[in-house]
Design an enzyme around this catalytic site. Sequence first.
Site, PDB file in Angstrom:
ATOM      1  N   THR A 125      -5.295   8.274   7.784  1.00 63.24           N
ATOM      2  CA  THR A 125      -5.248   7.104   6.918  1.00 63.24           C
ATOM      3  C   THR A 125      -6.654   6.515   6.855  1.00 63.24           C
ATOM      4  OG1 THR A 125      -4.242   4.930   6.546  1.00 63.24           O
ATOM      5  CG2 THR A 125      -4.494   5.599   8.833  1.00 63.24           C
ATOM      6  N   GLY A 126      -6.923   5.795   5.776  1.00 62.75           N
ATOM      7  CA  GLY A 126      -8.253   5.224   5.603  1.00 62.75           C
ATOM      8  C   GLY A 126      -8.833   5.626   4.261  1.00 62.75           C
ATOM      9  N   THR A 147      -1.872   3.922   4.436  1.00 61.65           N
ATOM     10  CA  THR A 147      -0.864   4.943   4.136  1.00 61.65           C
ATOM     11  C   THR A 147       0.176   4.937   5.237  1.00 61.65           C
ATOM     12  OG1 THR A 147      -2.490   6.375   3.080  1.00 61.65           O
ATOM     13  CG2 THR A 147      -0.558   7.475   3.995  1.00 61.65           C
ATOM     14  N   THR A 170       1.629   6.838  -0.087  1.00 58.28           N
ATOM     15  CA  THR A 170       0.704   5.719  -0.308  1.00 58.28           C
ATOM     16  C   THR A 170       0.555   5.403  -1.792  1.00 58.28           C
ATOM     17  OG1 THR A 170      -1.530   4.902   0.191  1.00 58.28           O
ATOM     18  CG2 THR A 170      -1.364   7.196  -0.451  1.00 58.28           C
ATOM     19  N   SER A 193       0.814  -1.214   0.000  1.00 59.54           N
ATOM     20  CA  SER A 193       0.000   0.000   0.000  1.00 59.54           C
ATOM     21  C   SER A 193       0.852   1.271   0.000  1.00 59.54           C
ATOM     22  CB  SER A 193      -0.930   0.005   1.217  1.00 59.54           C
ATOM     23  OG  SER A 193      -0.165  -0.108   2.389  1.00 59.54           O
TER      24      SER A 193
HETATM   25  N1  ASP Z   1      -6.029   7.416   2.614  1.00 62.99           N
HETATM   26  C1  ASP Z   1      -5.418   6.655   1.570  1.00 62.99           C
HETATM   27  C2  ASP Z   1      -6.138   6.940   0.286  1.00 62.99           C
HETATM   28  O1  ASP Z   1      -7.339   7.066   0.291  1.00 62.99           O
HETATM   29  C3  ASP Z   1      -5.380   5.205   1.825  1.00 62.99           C
HETATM   30  C4  ASP Z   1      -5.175   4.787   3.267  1.00 62.99           C
HETATM   31  O2  ASP Z   1      -4.608   5.505   4.042  1.00 62.99           O
HETATM   32  O3  ASP Z   1      -5.632   3.731   3.684  1.00 62.99           O
HETATM   33  O4  ASP Z   1      -5.493   6.956  -0.742  1.00 62.99           O
END
Ligand code: ASP
Length: 304
Positions: free
Chosen positions: A212-213, A162, A180, A47
């Site tokens: 993150t998310g 991320t 990310t 990721s």
């Molecule tokens: N926030 C990141 C994105 O949407 C992914 C993650 O942090 O899980 O690209």
Amino acid sequence: MPTIIATWNFGIKAVETGWKVLSNEGSALDAVEAGIREVENDLSIHSVGLGGYPNIEGVVELDAAIMDGSTLSAGSVAAVRNVRHPITLARKVMENTSHVMIVGEGATKLAKIFGLYVEEVKLQQDVKLEWEKFKESLSLSSKPNSLELLSKALSKQIVHDTIGCVAIDKFGRIAAGTSTSGLKFKLTGRVGDSPIVGSGLFANSFGGATATGLGENIMIHNLSRLVVERISEGLSAREAVKVEIERITKNGKRFNELAVIALDKNELFGAASTFDKFEFVVMSDSMKRPTTFKLERKHTFVAF
Ligand code: ASP
């Protein structure tokens, strides 16, 4: 007293590396960049960096940003291809241009200038197999090329993560960074929250935060900026993440799949999330070794 915090269990690499910088009296900015580079180097992490999941067309597109809270400067790159260390490219944007964010062809040109360009990017074997399977499942269905079908299939692919890192150095300077490959098999050109100043990261002289998310939710809330704003008003990092995640959750709109970590100028840290599970790693002078904290509570906010 320096402190460093990073997202997810792979954040341990960032924290260990960043801590070496901080304990040698290095800057928070150097610690964040070095820590994130370490995670970008690990091709088994799918990721972040060139080992990440590709977009729907099989191309790895990366997002990254860095922010220096002591000067309120930031640099960011989005949807960049063939770049080994997007976090370093983001720092180059911050320090070597008069801009904050550079995308597309321009970012590639910069990567070439700064020796960060990689001619050929091969997908990791397991990633390639998964992507081929996903493509196959799409073309087996009746309307293989419809955008609607594609969007439906993609909405089930909420696999991401991320590397987000926030550090405070001996001189009290705070920096934050993110890197990310974004959502797995995303549409080409899709950019998440991570390279967006205020959404994926924010830092000033009072505190720093990274998120993150699901970027589509984080962006709507401008999560990192909100948290740092609360810290600037006098809340601790822990109180700030709690207040904001609680508020967003109670509001009931676009609250799924988000997490935020934060650090304040008093070296206090906090994290809160609406994930089923979220992990983050911290190291400070008061700890013998980097410590991983786990937030485990289903569909509600939790704060450390
Ligand atoms: N926030 C990141 C994105 O949407 C992914 C993650 O942090 O899980 O690209």
